[in-house]
Scaffold this active site. Structure first.
Site, mmCIF file in Angstrom:
data_model
loop_
_atom_site.group_PDB
_atom_site.id
_atom_site.type_symbol
_atom_site.label_atom_id
_atom_site.label_comp_id
_atom_site.label_asym_id
_atom_site.label_seq_id
_atom_site.Cartn_x
_atom_site.Cartn_y
_atom_site.Cartn_z
ATOM 1 N N GLY A 472 -25.918 20.438 58.884
ATOM 2 C CA GLY A 472 -25.032 20.664 57.747
ATOM 3 C C GLY A 472 -24.562 22.090 57.548
ATOM 4 O O GLY A 472 -23.509 22.315 56.968
ATOM 5 N N ASN A 606 -19.415 33.455 58.578
ATOM 6 C CA ASN A 606 -18.377 32.673 57.906
ATOM 7 C C ASN A 606 -18.653 32.663 56.409
ATOM 8 O O ASN A 606 -19.522 31.927 55.934
ATOM 9 C CB ASN A 606 -18.378 31.241 58.474
ATOM 10 C CG ASN A 606 -17.252 30.397 57.914
ATOM 11 O OD1 ASN A 606 -16.904 30.503 56.738
ATOM 12 N ND2 ASN A 606 -16.697 29.545 58.746
ATOM 13 N N PRO A 607 -17.922 33.488 55.652
ATOM 14 C CA PRO A 607 -18.219 33.609 54.220
ATOM 15 C C PRO A 607 -18.109 32.288 53.461
ATOM 16 O O PRO A 607 -18.854 32.073 52.502
ATOM 17 C CB PRO A 607 -17.171 34.598 53.700
ATOM 18 C CG PRO A 607 -16.453 35.127 54.873
ATOM 19 C CD PRO A 607 -16.830 34.360 56.098
ATOM 20 N N GLY A 677 -29.792 35.520 59.991
ATOM 21 C CA GLY A 677 -30.116 34.121 59.689
ATOM 22 C C GLY A 677 -29.962 33.819 58.213
ATOM 23 O O GLY A 677 -30.369 34.603 57.364
ATOM 24 N N GLU A 680 -32.717 29.457 54.671
ATOM 25 C CA GLU A 680 -33.933 29.345 53.869
ATOM 26 C C GLU A 680 -33.944 30.356 52.721
ATOM 27 O O GLU A 680 -34.384 30.033 51.628
ATOM 28 C CB GLU A 680 -35.175 29.556 54.732
ATOM 29 C CG GLU A 680 -34.951 29.339 56.207
ATOM 30 C CD GLU A 680 -35.472 28.015 56.730
ATOM 31 O OE1 GLU A 680 -35.020 27.619 57.787
ATOM 32 O OE2 GLU A 680 -36.322 27.404 56.092
HETATM 33 MO MO1 MOS Z 1 -35.926 24.433 58.167
HETATM 34 S S1 MOS Z 1 -37.643 23.951 57.089
HETATM 35 O O1 MOS Z 1 -36.646 25.248 59.450
HETATM 36 O O2 MOS Z 1 -35.259 22.977 58.677
#
Ligand code: MOS
Length: 728
Positions: A472, A606-607, A677, A680
């Protein structure tokens, strides 16, 4: 404009957007192979014991039934051990050997399966399988006092039982101001809209699995080990994933079941877990209790951080999390002690869920920081700034980049933190009271190895291939952007094919590593393709060059590995989150009016997609703070709200104004692409900031999440009683 950065950094719309909104995107359960049969599962209804009898006669007589499978008639599989274990699997214990014996280790464990012509026939027949059990005493009560230290394997993997820097207890005892409290984060489920599903098809001893997966390479390896097959004989296909949040990192038992079913009936079989089964056939974020004690000087300098956490795991595997990393990394403090414990229970094994460890640890730590700020009579933001860590306090290494100070400053400004109303009279809006809270966010940056292939065709089209997934966040789009820039092609001419184990190998699509690994591998493949064509390092018309060489196509394989800088530096994505809530103190209802978050994730590829990630994290954080909780009946050992009508997640009506923006740090030490990254970190800190805002509004510390109306009303009642007792 430099053509080399035309697309990277631009708000390109999702290249797979039209396919998704028109239904052309194919998800695991959508693969309608000819002659497809359907499987349905029977789940254990006791938390611990053994099956003493299992009667499938009635089920087998049902219309359309092709086979029923139990531990009594299923062939024994080798279940070869994995060495080394995949990074996404628990470090100790052994995976569930499904349909291999009579033992029941948790309520919801699959104990039988029916395969039929249609899904309805399979389900109807499965309901007629009669299972008799002999129950054994079950551990269904989570008692932190029963916690044990994690195994050596977990400790080696960065989940140690104890860590200590300086003299944490001594410094805590000597601190001028301290707080000490215990917090609870409940068991939470990923609740992605796409259920886990597998379509399995055998042909001449070769197995194809259409599966919902964040790591097709690992599914292939795992099933090869379970069945004792060569990896080459297995192909795993997962072009689209409808949300996963970590639940599709591992290979769950239903994948084995689908393959067994297809083998048994000699036809392709679809096994799609229903919503209820998702709560016990895939993992979850474990219930975790944590004590946080903080000590500070009178002017707010942290003298001691002591954090202890106890999480739940299953009886057969040890899933441990990095809950205590933030305590060691987030703030400058000379005396830090952590203690981690696990409680073995008769439940299925937990697993990573967006921001595993960090999200949980920061929830507790950031609530405690708010309590400390209150005890000090200090602004919560000022307390964070006062204890800002210019290098990683844990490793002592410099950060490869850190713009958290800018995140605090700019988010506070945008939010109007300094001007927020403080007087009770100014904070009353009708029945509701305004409250304001904030929290820090940190999620460590990871990198791994990946490969990608690029092919340039004479018609000007380019194909990018890699075995990664897209659950996603926009892998298709971001990889297209990187390739379009590196090849100097319009983005419309780039095609990305991913989610197939036969493509060049990729690590797990998780841990926020996809751009730091795959993005780099694609850039490297494009660079090599230029070399193959004898083209200049930048710019130039590669298609014209291809025509000159009189070839129809040219391809190149690229790869990536962690940078040298990731050895010498500590790296993390950071964020600062500010929240305004409105609390109705009589009804106990909390509404999140607005959230402002500033993020330092390195370079933003990509903002548009990045903002989408961040507001998605905010929504999930609202769920975590106010709604999400698996209710566990300790007598039955069962999750009692295993449905989307009872396991509450936020809906549009729960969402106020969400404002996410970026403070770019372009981290070339961590990654040549400049990225750290993003996924999370967007969930980190949100729930703590909301809890802190609820305190600001009400003066109530609700330390057990979610902050439900009942909990607010009960805390209010308790406060009233305490006042009466004190005679005030
Ligand atoms: Mo994330 S918990 O590494 O899909």
């Amino acid at each position: 404009m430099n053509p080399a950065t035309k697309h990277v950094g631009s708000p390109v719309s999702r290249v797979d957007g039209p396919a998704k909104v028109t239904g052309a995107a194919i998800y695991a359960a959508d693969f309608a192979l000819p002659d497809l049969a359907h499987a349905a599962l029977v789940h254990a209804t006791i938390p611990h014991g053994r099956i003493v009898a299992i009667d499938t006669r009635e089920a087998e007589a049902c219309p359309g039934v092709l086979a029923s499978m139990t531990h009594e008639n299923t062939r024994r599989l080798p279940w070869h051990p994995r060495d080394p274990r995949p990074g996404v699997d628990p470090k100790a214990g052994e995976r569930l050997h499904v349909l291999q014996g009579p033992e029941v280790l948790y309520d919801g464990q699959p104990v039988a399966m029916v395969v039929a012509q249609t899904l309805e026939e399979a389900r109807a027949a499965a309901a007629r399988i009669r299972v008799s059990y002999e129950e054994s005493p079950a551990r269904t009560v989570f008692d932190p006092a029963q916690g044990r230290a994690p195994s050596e394997a977990s400790a080696e993997a960065g989940r140690p039982g104890e860590t200590s820097r300086g003299d944490p207890e001594g410094a805590l005892a000597a601190a001028a101001v301290s707080v000490d409290a215990t917090y609870v984060q409940p068991r939470e489920h990923h609740a992605a809209i796409e259920p886990h599903a597998t379509v399995a098809a055998w042909e001449d001893g070769r197995l194809t699995l259409y599966d919902k997966s964040q790591w097709v390479g690992n599914v292939r390896k795992e099933i090869a080990h379970v069945f004792g097959m060569e990896e080459d004989a297995i192909r795993v296909v997962s072009p689209f994933v409808g949300g996963a949040f970590g639940s599709a990192l591992r290979t769950w038992p239903h994948v084995t079941l689908a393959a067994l079913a297809a083998e048994k009936v000699g036809r392709p079989v679809r096994l799609a877990l229903d919503r209820r089964a998702l709560f016990t056939n895939a993992g979850f974020r474990p219930l975790t209790h944590s004590r946080v004690a903080l000590g500070a000087t009178a002017d707010g300098r942290l003298e001691a951080i002591v954090q202890e956490a106890t999480g739940q795991t299953s009886s057969y595997e040890e899933y441990a999390e990095t809950v205590l990393d933030p305590a060691r990394k987030l703030y400058l403090c000379a005396n830090v002690g952590t203690r981690y414990r696990l409680v073995d229970m008769h439940v299925n094994t937990p697993c990573p869920m967006r921001g595993p460890g960090a999200v949980t640890g920061e929830l507790f730590l950031e609530m405690a920081m708010d309590e400390l700020a209150h005890a000090l009579g200090m602004d919560p933001l000022e307390l964070r700034l006062k204890n800002y860590a210019n290098e990683d306090p844990d490793s002592g290494r410099p950060w490869s980049s850190k713009a958290l100070d800018e995140c605090y400053r700019r988010a506070a400004e945008r939010f109007g933190w300094a001007e927020r109303p403080r007087e009770a009279a100014d904070r009353r809006v009708g029945r509701e009271i305004m409250g304001f809270g904030m929290a820090s966010a940190l999620y460590p940056a990871h990198a791994s190895k990946a490969k990608a292939r690029v092919t340039l065709y004479a018609n000007g089209a380019a194909l990018i291939e890699a075995a990664t997934s897209d659950m996603g966040p926009g892998t298709y789009t971001a990889l297209s952007q990187v390739a379009a820039d590196a090849l100097c092609l319009p983005i419309e001419q780039i095609r990305v094919e991913i989610g197939d184990s036969s493509l060049p190998s990729a690590p797990a699509h998780g841990g926020s590593i996809t751009m730091t690994t795959l993005g780099l591998a694609v850039a490297d493949a494009c660079r090599r393709l230029r070399e193959n064509l004898g083209a200049a390092e930048n710019g130039g018309d590669l298609v014209a060059r291809l025509h000159e060489t009189r070839r129809d196509a040219v391809e190149a394989l690229g790869e990536s590995a962690p940078s040298e800088g990731s050895e010498t530096h500590a790296s993390a994505a950071f964020g600062a989150v500010f929240v305004e809530v409105r609390v109705d103190p009589e009804l106990g209802q909390v509404r999140v009016a607005r959230i402002v978050g500033a993020y330092d994730v390195g370079r933003v590829v990509n903002p548009k997609l990045a903002r989408s990630q961040c507001i998605g994290g905010m929504v999930q954080g609202i769920g975590m703070a106010l709604l999400e909780e698996a209710r566990f009946d300790e007598r039955l050992g069962r999750v009692t709200n295993a449905s989307l009508s009872d396991y509450l997640v936020p809906v549009c009506a729960d969402i106020g104004t969400l404002d996410a923006f970026f403070v770019e740090s372009d981290d070339r030490i961590f990654s040549p692409l400049g990225v750290k990254g993003l996924a999370e970190v967007a969930l980190c800190g949100v729930s703590a900031a909301i809890a802190n805002a609820v305190f600001d509004a009400t003066g109530l510390r609700i330390r057990t999440l979610p902050i439900t109306p009942e909990r607010i009303v009960m805390a209010e009642v308790e406060r009233g009683r305490a006042r009466v007792r004190q005679g005030s």
